[in-house]
Design a protein around this motif. Sequence first.
Motif, PDB file in Angstrom:
ATOM      1  N   ILE A  14      36.910   4.678  -5.516  1.00 27.86           N
ATOM      2  CA  ILE A  14      37.872   4.136  -6.477  1.00 27.86           C
ATOM      3  C   ILE A  14      37.534   4.694  -7.844  1.00 27.86           C
ATOM      4  N   SER A  15      38.539   4.792  -8.707  1.00 24.58           N
ATOM      5  CA  SER A  15      38.274   5.439  -9.994  1.00 24.58           C
ATOM      6  C   SER A  15      37.483   4.493 -10.895  1.00 24.58           C
ATOM      7  N   ARG A  16      36.716   5.088 -11.769  1.00 24.24           N
ATOM      8  CA  ARG A  16      35.902   4.297 -12.700  1.00 24.24           C
ATOM      9  C   ARG A  16      36.782   3.504 -13.651  1.00 24.24           C
TER      10      ARG A  16
ATOM     11  N   GLU B 144      39.614   2.070 -12.755  1.00 29.08           N
ATOM     12  CA  GLU B 144      39.963   0.855 -12.011  1.00 29.08           C
ATOM     13  C   GLU B 144      38.837  -0.177 -12.108  1.00 29.08           C
TER      14      GLU B 144
END
Lengths: 281, 250
Positions: free
Chosen positions: B95-97, B99
Amino acid sequence: MIQPLLIEKIVSGSAMQNILSVQSLTKKFDDFTAVNDISFNVEAGSIFAFLGPNGAGKSTTIKMLTTVLRPTSGEISINGFNALKEQDRARASFGIVFQDHSLDDELTAYENIVYHAVIYKVPKKERSERIRKALEIVGLWDRREDYVKKYSGGMKRRLEIARALVHYPKILFLDEPTVGLDPQTRNAIWNHIRSLNKERGMTIFLTTHYMEEAEAIADQIAIIDHGKIIESGTVEEIKNRTETESLEEAFLKLTGRDIRDDNVPGNKMRTIRGMRRRTRR
Amino acid sequence: MTEVIYILWLRQLQHYWRSKARLLGSLGQPLLFLVTFGFGFGPMYARASGGGNYMDFLAPGIVSMSILFTAVFSGLEVIWDRQFGFLKETLVAPISRTEIMIGKTLGGASIAMIQGLIVLSLTYVLGFRIPSLASLGLGLVFMFLIAVFFTGLGLTIASKMKDMHGFQLIMNFLIMPIFFLSGALFPLENLPPAIYFISRIDPLTYGVDGLRGAIAGMSVFGIYNDLAIIGSLSILVCAIGAVLFSRIEA
Ligand SMILES: Nc1ncnc2c1ncn2[C@@H]1O[C@H](COP(=O)(O)OP(=O)(O)O)[C@@H](O)[C@H]1O
Ligand SMILES: [Mg+2]
């Protein structure tokens, strides 16, 4: 649109045969070198055991492979992605059971697994079925509503393993997954891991102190000591080269019989002379 | 994307609801401040301001205070996650940082908002009245922005800290001065130049001033200036936090 590079990979096939490829990987903590210029490949669909005494650098290597630690130098390619530059895509390719604790004690077992399933984007439809299956394999389905803080050490370990089984990664890293578990549970877990490997072609990268486990399950083995890979190959090759009867004997012959302490900062090794090193049981 | 943010948010609210001791304990300080300062300095304030009601001045300040502390603590919780090993679990996920930063900021900010609302209702019991629904609405906007900014600040600091050793340092040399020099307790007038300067670069100053303008009709800088300042600072701190989170090691 398909990128030219991708076509090349598909055509030649060779680039995708190694799901994991490590070149000159090094990690220094200040002036102490925990992992010293190691290189190896792991074939897609194989079971790879990474063995070594305490403090040899196994966990540090796994942490670098799984983007938790930044290497001092070296290259890592996972599933065709550069683990240092394409971190998100590399992360989507693997699952990991860490050596040390990584659960939320304030949540229930079920909540811990749901959290995992969501952040690993397990499709909603399949979620409850997969969670149920994973918890059943480790015998925790009936205890799913308990808070993790009420779990024993062994139950926590089983939950961590179950958690790693709810998303189906291309490659699964297991850092000493079965320490402290009874033989029945170890057996059930290894059987399931083997079936994931066979049925889904999931690559397994594991470390363990149980040499008989490694001997029984691994296709390929690498032995690391003092941050260097000192031997690698199949179990047979290693036994032949060391002229020993079992992997345990080969391991002792290669790494010596001194007892090591892990996590002694500065210089990591203490030797206790005259005592025979035994694997932890 | 949204479900990931939701589950990060949910986890923090689960933690909050389940620790009733923390919930109650963190109401003690605002209540103490409201009662002691409210009744202690009330008469003095009335004389100095020519008949002003100190509770009207103090209530928005104490609501801001409870939001400040709850928000910073929620952000700093990441350090506990690191020490107990759970941070790794989130960081290795695909998951993106950004997010992660958004989920954690919203989680911490929601808790701080709840805490602020509880304190706001305590002030009602002590006689503080909000003039209209519209001013309550505007007040909630300021409460939320204060909550977002300070959760983001807590997270940003936590991403740089390895353990809890620096905690006292941060409380005594950053958070306490931010609180005392924000105008939460007393008007920022006739101050020595150094103190005056610090109070003007204190982000909470604009949060408190905006909230006070909204729900008590007293503002020094003007509500819309406050809104612009605390709003842009919130965005800035979250952006910095997201960058730092992308470099974090567990
Ligand atoms: N964060 C760290 N800082 C300093 N030294 C470390 C750190 N992590 C690991 N080490 C050291 O690196 C060496 C290898 O550790 P590790 O990879 O955990 O060994 P293994 O998993 O093979 O038992 C040990 O000597 C350990 O003390
Ligand atoms: Mg280890």
